[in-house]
Design an enzyme around this catalytic site. Structure first.
Site, PDB file in Angstrom:
ATOM      1  CB  THR A   1     -16.572  -0.988  77.338  1.00 16.87           C
ATOM      2  OG1 THR A   1     -17.447  -0.212  76.692  1.00 16.87           O
ATOM      3  CG2 THR A   1     -15.152   0.109  77.418  1.00 16.87           C
TER       4      THR A   1
ATOM      5  CB  CYS B   1     -19.723   3.636  81.306  1.00 13.89           C
ATOM      6  SG  CYS B   1     -20.874   2.804  80.611  1.00 13.89           S
TER       7      CYS B   1
HETATM    8  C1  UDX Z   1     -21.538   7.420  79.497  1.00 13.06           C
HETATM    9  C2  UDX Z   1     -20.885   8.043  78.034  1.00 13.06           C
HETATM   10  O1  UDX Z   1     -21.352   9.597  77.987  1.00 13.06           O
HETATM   11  C3  UDX Z   1     -21.368   7.437  77.010  1.00 13.06           C
HETATM   12  O2  UDX Z   1     -20.880   7.829  75.826  1.00 13.06           O
HETATM   13  C4  UDX Z   1     -20.689   5.961  77.057  1.00 13.06           C
HETATM   14  O3  UDX Z   1     -21.170   5.008  76.285  1.00 13.06           O
HETATM   15  C5  UDX Z   1     -21.153   5.025  78.420  1.00 13.06           C
HETATM   16  O4  UDX Z   1     -20.715   6.090  79.601  1.00 13.06           O
HETATM   17  P1  UDX Z   1     -23.516   7.316  80.885  1.00 13.06           P
HETATM   18  O5  UDX Z   1     -22.571   6.709  81.787  1.00 13.06           O
HETATM   19  O6  UDX Z   1     -24.802   6.551  80.540  1.00 13.06           O
HETATM   20  O7  UDX Z   1     -22.632   7.490  79.482  1.00 13.06           O
HETATM   21  O8  UDX Z   1     -23.971   8.609  81.367  1.00 13.06           O
HETATM   22  P2  UDX Z   1     -23.590  10.283  81.066  1.00 13.06           P
HETATM   23  O9  UDX Z   1     -24.656  10.960  80.739  1.00 13.06           O
HETATM   24  O10 UDX Z   1     -22.081  10.403  80.410  1.00 13.06           O
HETATM   25  O11 UDX Z   1     -23.116  10.603  82.899  1.00 13.06           O
HETATM   26  C6  UDX Z   1     -22.209   9.904  83.421  1.00 13.06           C
HETATM   27  C7  UDX Z   1     -21.954  10.492  84.695  1.00 13.06           C
HETATM   28  O12 UDX Z   1     -21.523  11.832  84.758  1.00 13.06           O
HETATM   29  C8  UDX Z   1     -23.294  10.606  85.683  1.00 13.06           C
HETATM   30  O13 UDX Z   1     -23.315  10.236  86.884  1.00 13.06           O
HETATM   31  C9  UDX Z   1     -23.729  12.139  85.488  1.00 13.06           C
HETATM   32  O14 UDX Z   1     -24.440  12.646  86.485  1.00 13.06           O
HETATM   33  C10 UDX Z   1     -22.249  12.741  85.523  1.00 13.06           C
HETATM   34  N1  UDX Z   1     -22.155  14.082  84.793  1.00 13.06           N
HETATM   35  C11 UDX Z   1     -22.218  14.345  83.430  1.00 13.06           C
HETATM   36  C12 UDX Z   1     -21.714  15.204  85.601  1.00 13.06           C
HETATM   37  O15 UDX Z   1     -21.518  15.291  86.779  1.00 13.06           O
HETATM   38  N2  UDX Z   1     -21.286  16.361  84.940  1.00 13.06           N
HETATM   39  C13 UDX Z   1     -21.970  16.479  83.591  1.00 13.06           C
HETATM   40  O16 UDX Z   1     -21.570  17.659  83.086  1.00 13.06           O
HETATM   41  C14 UDX Z   1     -22.152  15.554  82.836  1.00 13.06           C
END
Ligand code: UDX
Length: 456
Positions: free
Chosen positions: A121, A282
């Site tokens: 990224t 991320c």
């Molecule tokens: C994210 C993006 O989803 C992905 O497409 C990108 O390539 C990398 O970053 P990731 O960080 O692995 O992926 O996890 P993700 O499932 O997106 O959750 C990120 C954070 O958001 C987590 O801490 C999760 O707890 C939080 N989250 C997610 C919320 O608080 N509420 C939600 O509704 C969804």
């Protein structure tokens, strides 16, 4: 196709393995020899469901190799994916020094036409710098193209996200580069190699009617699609968390509001779960980097600053909830359920649990904690300053409050009556709205959550 992937972190290792699963000959390279030695012994440095099996099967099939040196891998491959880290600097901007170093080493090793692809990224316009670095170090003076191919992998579901993506995006400057990248992804585009979400297994099916959209654009737009997508997802989370805070004041229920919103197909139900906010390697990094590059280019993207501020404040609001529930924190024993930044990973980068635990410790509270996967990683953060437990019941025993931070299924399925009996005070503070307030009150808990009304 012969493919090199430089960097064996989440992105590099998952990408390399999945390309091998598609039938390509892949060499994964890492400058850390110990990592490569471990990978050659089948020791995988990250917890990612299904990854171990794929590494093992593709190594056995002779499609996946691991190298400590960039040179041989570049010489053998047509397409070279750069998948090294772009960690945030203290200012929030992305540290691109690893990208530059790898670009330089690739250039020195090129002996014929290559496509060099940014998989990491990166802020928009990084491709120009990669191209310039390669041009300055292209000893053999061979033709090359630089391309962008952002990843959209979520930790805990990365293999499925790679093999059954919503879309594949490439940014290219020539037909030649576009054709080679299309060949890399062809089995995924036509879904002859895919992923069964039910069984969570890779599937090879000869004929598929579904096609994955393959977006071919310019390099800048491709780089920007990644930052804009991740920042929008983070925005959605901060938005629903702000609505949750409003709901608490307005006597509304954010879970009901989210249902009502999400049924609008233009909004969608995903990423509308209110809680203690987002963490991970991320979202925090990408939103900060996007904000910084926007300011560098002369646009003050204030909305992103608000996304970051709401997320930071969400942890503070939650910590205050714990303090309000316990009155005095000094010498109280507080149980923490969940340490990883989200379920199905052992990753604690920017995990809310870190700020929450450190803040409670500062007030003199004693911490007991359990996480299904992140206990070893947690020891790197907390050493011996917390008590490490083997299950949620051991955490709950004699605690003055139980705090849920990560919504693992194991916690959803635990015996709540037993938890109630084990607690010293029946205080349950739910940072992910995992449980139903009415049910929790029936059991006898003093239940606290995010953006919902607690029945009197
Ligand atoms: C994210 C993006 O989803 C992905 O497409 C990108 O390539 C990398 O970053 P990731 O960080 O692995 O992926 O996890 P993700 O499932 O997106 O959750 C990120 C954070 O958001 C987590 O801490 C999760 O707890 C939080 N989250 C997610 C919320 O608080 N509420 C939600 O509704 C969804």
């Amino acid at each position: 196709m012969k493919i090199a992937v430089i960097g064996t972190g989440y992105v590099g290792l998952v990408s390399g393995v999945c390309f091998a699963e598609c039938g390509h000959d892949v060499i994964c390279v890492d400058k850390v020899k110990a990592k490569i030695d471990n990978l050659l012994k089948g020791i995988i440095p990250i917890y990612e469901p299904g990854l171990n099996e794929l590494v093992e099967s593709n190594m056995r099939a002779g499609r996946l190799a691991f190298e400590n040196k960039i040179g041989p891998a570049v010489k053998e491959s047509e397409v070279i994916f750069i998948a090294v880290g772009t960690p945030p600097k203290p200012t929030g901007e992305a540290d691109l020094s690893y990208i530059e170093e790898v670009s330089r080493q690739v250039a020195l090793a090129m002996d014929r036409y290559k496509v060099v692809v940014e998989k990491s990224t990166v802020p928009v316009k990084t491709g120009e710098w990669v191209k310039r670095t390669i041009r300055f170090n292209n000893k053999a003076g061979v033709e090359f193209d630089v391309a962008s191919n952002p990843e959209f992998l979520r930790e805990g579901s990365a293999i499925g996200d790679f093999l059954k993506p919503d879309r594949i995006v490439i940014g290219v400057e020539s037909e030649r580069a576009s054709d080679l990248l299309r060949k890399c992804y062809q089995p995924i585009i036509d879904q002859s190699v895919s992923f069964d979400l039910e069984t969570q297994k890779v599937i090879h099916q000869a004929v598929q009617d579904t096609k994955v959209p393959f977006i071919v654009t310019d390099v800048h737009s491709s780089e920007l699609i990644k930052h804009a997508s991740n920042s929008f997802l983070a925005l959605k989370i901060s938005y629903i968390n702000a609505v949750a805070n409003f709901c608490e004041l307005a006597g509304a229920d954010v879970e009901q509001v989210a249902v009502g919103m999400g049924l609008d197909s233009r909004i969608g139900t995903q990423f509308l779960h209110a809680g203690v906010g987002y963490g991970g390697s991320c979202f925090p990094k990408d939103v900060s980097a996007f904000l910084e590059i926007s300011r560098d280019l002369g646009y003050d993207f204030k909305l992103l600053a608000d996304v970051i501020e709401i997320n930071t404040r969400q942890r503070e609001i939650f910590i205050r909830k714990i303090k309000n529930a316990l009155w005095i924190l000094k010498d109280k024993t507080i149980g923490i359920l969940g340490l990883s930044f989200k379920p199905n990973t052992d990753d604690m980068r920017e995990a809310p649990a870190i700020d929450i635990i450190k803040s409670l410790q500062l007030e003199g509270a004693k911490i007991k904690a359990y996480d299904p996967e992140a206990m070893d990683v947690a020891r790197e953060h907390f050493q011996d300053t917390i008590t490490y437990c083997n299950d949620p019941y051991e955490v709950a025993r004699n605690c003055d409050a139980l705090v849920l931070v990560t919504e693992w299924d194991e916690f959803l399925n635990m015996d709540l009556e037993r938890i109630y009996e084990l607690l010293h005070y029946p205080i349950f503070i739910d940072g992910r709205n995992l449980f139903n307030p009415v049910d929790m009150k029936k059991i006898g808990f003093e239940y606290h959550c995010i953006g919902r009304q607690i029945p009197r």
